[in-house]
Design a protein around this motif. Structure first.
Motif, PDB file in Angstrom:
ATOM      1  N   GLU A 204       0.842  -1.359  -0.118  1.00 36.59           N
ATOM      2  CA  GLU A 204      -0.059  -0.013   0.184  1.00 36.59           C
ATOM      3  C   GLU A 204       0.895   1.369  -0.217  1.00 36.59           C
ATOM      4  O   GLU A 204       0.542   2.098  -0.606  1.00 36.59           O
ATOM      5  N   MET A 205       1.894   1.179   0.833  1.00 33.71           N
ATOM      6  CA  MET A 205       2.793   2.579   0.885  1.00 33.71           C
ATOM      7  C   MET A 205       3.571   2.626  -0.344  1.00 33.71           C
ATOM      8  O   MET A 205       3.602   3.965  -0.987  1.00 33.71           O
ATOM      9  N   THR A 206       3.873   1.404  -1.085  1.00 32.54           N
ATOM     10  CA  THR A 206       4.705   1.470  -2.442  1.00 32.54           C
ATOM     11  C   THR A 206       3.821   2.215  -3.478  1.00 32.54           C
ATOM     12  O   THR A 206       4.176   3.071  -4.401  1.00 32.54           O
ATOM     13  N   ALA A 207       2.581   1.693  -3.366  1.00 33.55           N
ATOM     14  CA  ALA A 207       1.497   2.315  -4.637  1.00 33.55           C
ATOM     15  C   ALA A 207       1.470   3.625  -4.193  1.00 33.55           C
ATOM     16  O   ALA A 207       1.242   4.489  -5.144  1.00 33.55           O
ATOM     17  N   TYR A 208       1.280   3.874  -2.929  1.00 35.78           N
ATOM     18  CA  TYR A 208       0.959   5.263  -2.549  1.00 35.78           C
ATOM     19  C   TYR A 208       2.066   6.324  -3.168  1.00 35.78           C
ATOM     20  O   TYR A 208       1.860   7.268  -3.904  1.00 35.78           O
ATOM     21  N   CYS A 209       3.407   5.849  -3.035  1.00 35.64           N
ATOM     22  CA  CYS A 209       4.381   6.579  -3.490  1.00 35.64           C
ATOM     23  C   CYS A 209       4.626   6.545  -4.979  1.00 35.64           C
ATOM     24  O   CYS A 209       4.869   7.682  -5.530  1.00 35.64           O
ATOM     25  N   GLU A 210       4.165   5.581  -5.589  1.00 35.03           N
ATOM     26  CA  GLU A 210       4.265   5.458  -7.145  1.00 35.03           C
ATOM     27  C   GLU A 210       3.095   6.281  -7.849  1.00 35.03           C
ATOM     28  O   GLU A 210       3.362   6.949  -8.690  1.00 35.03           O
ATOM     29  N   PHE A 211       1.885   6.440  -7.299  1.00 34.90           N
ATOM     30  CA  PHE A 211       0.891   7.419  -7.564  1.00 34.90           C
ATOM     31  C   PHE A 211       1.358   8.818  -7.783  1.00 34.90           C
ATOM     32  O   PHE A 211       1.227   9.451  -8.382  1.00 34.90           O
ATOM     33  N   ALA A 212       2.017   9.142  -6.509  1.00 34.24           N
ATOM     34  CA  ALA A 212       2.311  10.423  -6.200  1.00 34.24           C
ATOM     35  C   ALA A 212       3.564  10.848  -7.130  1.00 34.24           C
ATOM     36  O   ALA A 212       3.852  11.960  -7.697  1.00 34.24           O
TER      37      ALA A 212
END
Length: 104
Positions: free
Chosen positions: A52-60
């Motif tokens: 979830e944290m990785t996806a959050y950073c990738e979207f950003a």
């Protein structure tokens, strides 16, 4: 010396080594700060939270979504997560640097 703990759960490394699964179950999906000699040595993050944290950073990083609109449930009591994640996104967006300091 004071040290900021970036999550709500802490455990000594000796207890964590004896039964890491029990520590993860007790934290109920949240991150765990593992300490030695009263200093945080590393954080343990369950796979689901890490993804979830990785996806959050990738979207950003892609700039495709406003940070406020990305579904995420990871929190840290007393920590300004918006400030941390915005700092992370800016560093990622600006490309590689040799600056490995905290994003705060």
């Amino acid at each position: 010396m004071l040290q900021k703990v970036m999550c709500g759960y802490t455990t000594p490394v000796s207890k964590f080594k004896n039964n890491p699964n029990a520590a993860l179950l007790e934290a109920q999906g949240d991150a765990i700060a593992v300490s030695s000699n009263n200093r945080v040595q590393f954080y343990v993050v369950p796979a689901e939270l890490f993804e979830e944290m990785t996806a959050y950073c990738e979207f950003a990083q892609r700039g495709r979504a406003d940070l406020q609109s990305i579904p995420a449930h990871f929190t840290a009591e007393g920590v300004d997560m918006d400030k941390i994640t915005t700092g992370m996104a800016i560093k990622i967006k600006n490309g590689p640097t040799n600056d490995y300091d905290e994003c705060l």
